[in-house]
Design an enzyme around this catalytic site. Structure first.
Site, PDB file in Angstrom:
ATOM      1  N   TYR A  17     -14.558   1.048  10.093  1.00  8.82           N
ATOM      2  CA  TYR A  17     -13.136   1.389  10.196  1.00  8.82           C
ATOM      3  C   TYR A  17     -12.806   1.859  11.618  1.00  8.82           C
ATOM      4  O   TYR A  17     -11.894   1.321  12.257  1.00  8.82           O
ATOM      5  CB  TYR A  17     -12.824   2.480   9.174  1.00  8.82           C
ATOM      6  N   ASP A  70       0.535  -8.968   1.438  1.00  5.93           N
ATOM      7  CA  ASP A  70      -0.565  -8.091   1.035  1.00  5.93           C
ATOM      8  C   ASP A  70      -1.523  -8.902   0.153  1.00  5.93           C
ATOM      9  O   ASP A  70      -1.097  -9.837  -0.534  1.00  5.93           O
ATOM     10  CB  ASP A  70      -0.001  -6.906   0.234  1.00  5.93           C
ATOM     11  N   GLN A 115      -2.416 -10.019  28.875  1.00  8.30           N
ATOM     12  CA  GLN A 115      -2.625 -11.438  29.175  1.00  8.30           C
ATOM     13  C   GLN A 115      -1.431 -12.309  28.812  1.00  8.30           C
ATOM     14  O   GLN A 115      -1.147 -13.289  29.476  1.00  8.30           O
ATOM     15  CB  GLN A 115      -3.864 -11.914  28.415  1.00  8.30           C
ATOM     16  N   GLY A 172      -3.794  -2.101  -2.282  1.00  8.09           N
ATOM     17  CA  GLY A 172      -2.382  -1.926  -2.631  1.00  8.09           C
ATOM     18  C   GLY A 172      -2.132  -2.242  -4.098  1.00  8.09           C
ATOM     19  O   GLY A 172      -3.001  -2.758  -4.795  1.00  8.09           O
ATOM     20  N   GLY A 174       0.820  -1.218   0.000  1.00  4.79           N
ATOM     21  CA  GLY A 174       0.000   0.000   0.000  1.00  4.79           C
ATOM     22  C   GLY A 174       0.850   1.261   0.000  1.00  4.79           C
ATOM     23  O   GLY A 174       2.088   1.196  -0.132  1.00  4.79           O
TER      24      GLY A 174
END
Ligand code: NAD
Ligand code: UDP
Length: 340
Positions: free
Chosen positions: A164, A52, A181, A57, A31
């Protein structure tokens, strides 16, 4: 490449073993930002595995790297686990432009949530550092200005940007949980609007739209009244910040804003682009998209204090380089795709 034996060794130990030529996995490396990051890591003598799925991209972003022995490309979707022998992971895999991430909102959520889970599982298994490309969108339409990292944001969880914004917020939570954790060494950058060469001409974000429109003599499309603000960082500055954050000897996992605090209205940006291109384009107004943030500017105190980082390249200077990139693209390319 397979993981030979999952290791819970601390990141420091693994880094030491491969101190000469660390292998870095860059998810989303084809990208806009990812390709610049791959270049930077190669220039530091690291081996780069770029993964990717070409969602947004492009091969042309990394074609110049493909012949290098230190560079390897893997076509892979971050939604599925990937087993590779690496020493660091950068996770940039996600569409970033509003038209792109809204085109398939469920896919955007999956990419961000499952993607975060998968890179964290790999980091946990190998005992290595993992970097997350988070975003200023976690602040939503902010009620605090400028935005410090301590601000929890104002996001509509069911609006058109939520896939998003909430995907990135969920990914931050995933990073925080794996750190708490499982002790994974996590690094999180909250990236503010960044621009530069290798943005897609049809990306849909404001800088690429305005520059392409100006160069083609088309109307410049301002959404709303043009009084909304954004703060624009040039890509080279941002990538410096990524590497500083990843290479910092330690991190407590807190997110760090990376962006240029210079704040501009979209009308100011349009006028600047028209001036720098010498275009005859006129400004035209279109409806403001739903939930479009009114103002945005990073408080970068933490990045300055913790990383010694601050952006260096002013907007007008970065725009000249960006305009030159799109100008060369237009000269070389066949008839351009419609933008705006
Ligand atoms: P981009 O769209 O150019 O790059 C994203 C890359 O991720 C593309 O190469 C795309 O093909 C890849 N990708 C998407 N979904 C994938 C999947 N499921 N599996 C594998 N790869 C996948 O966008 P960009 O501007 O380079 O953004 C890179 C990262 O930085 C993104 O995570 C974005 O959210 C974040 N970010 C960018 C900005 C900015 O202004 N550029 C601002 C905030 C956050
Ligand atoms: N915008 C605009 N014209 C365009 C594209 C975007 O006026 O052609 C506006 C958009 O409404 C927003 C700002 O520019 O207010 C930045 O948009 P972009 O999509 O680049 O980034 P984001 O909204 O995610 O910050």
């Amino acid at each position: 490449m397979q993981i030979s034996s999952p290791s819970l060794a601390p990141a420091r130990l693994v880094s030491h073993v491969h101190a000469q030529q660390p292998r870095v996995l860059v998810f989303g490396g084809a990208g806009f930002l990812g390709s610049h990051l791959c270049e930077k890591l190669l220039s530091q003598g690291k081996k780069v595995i770029c993964a990717d799925n070409f969602d947004t991209g492009r091969m042309e972003n990394i074609a110049h790297l493909c012949g290098k022995s230190a560079f390897q490309f893997i076509r892979h979707d971050v939604v599925a686990p990937l087993a590779v022998e690496v020493d660091e992971i950068y996770n940039l895999a996600s569409p970033a432009s509003p038209p792109h991430y809204q085109a398939d909102s469920i896919r955007t959520l999956k990419t961000n949530l499952f993607g975060a889970f998968n890179v964290l599982e790999l980091a946990r298994a190998r005992g290595i550092k993992v970097f997350q490309a988070s975003t200023s969108e976690v602040y939503g339409d902010p009620e605090v200005h400028p935005q410090p990292e301590s601000y929890w944001g104002n996001v509509n969880p069911i609006g058109p940007r939520a896939c998003y914004d909430e995907g990135k917020r969920g990914a931050e939570t995933m990073f925080a949980c794996f750190r708490a954790q499982h002790g994974v060494d996590t690094r999180m950058a909250r990236i503010f609007n960044t621009y530069g060469p290798r943005m897609r001409p049809d990306d849909g974000r404001v800088v690429s739209n305005f520059v392409m429109q100006a160069l083609c003599g088309e109307n410049i499309t301002i959404y709303g009244d043009g009084q909304q603000t954004r703060s624009f960082c040039f890509v080279d500055d941002l990538i410096d910040g990524f590497v500083k954050l990843m290479d910092a000897p330690s991190s407590n996992g807190e997110p760090i804003n990376l962006g240029n605090p210079g704040e501009f209205t979209m009308l100011e940006l349009a006028e600047l682009v028209i001036g720098l291109t010498g275009s005859r384009s006129k400004i035209t107004y279109r409806p403001l998209p739903v939930d479009d943030p009114r103002q945005r500017r990073p408080d970068i105190t933490r990045a300055k204090d913790k990383l010694g980082w601050m952006p260096r390249i002013p907007l007008a200077e970065g725009l000249v380089t960006t305009i030159d990139y799109f100008d060369r693209y237009l000269t070389q390319a066949a008839p351009r795709a419609h933008v705006g």
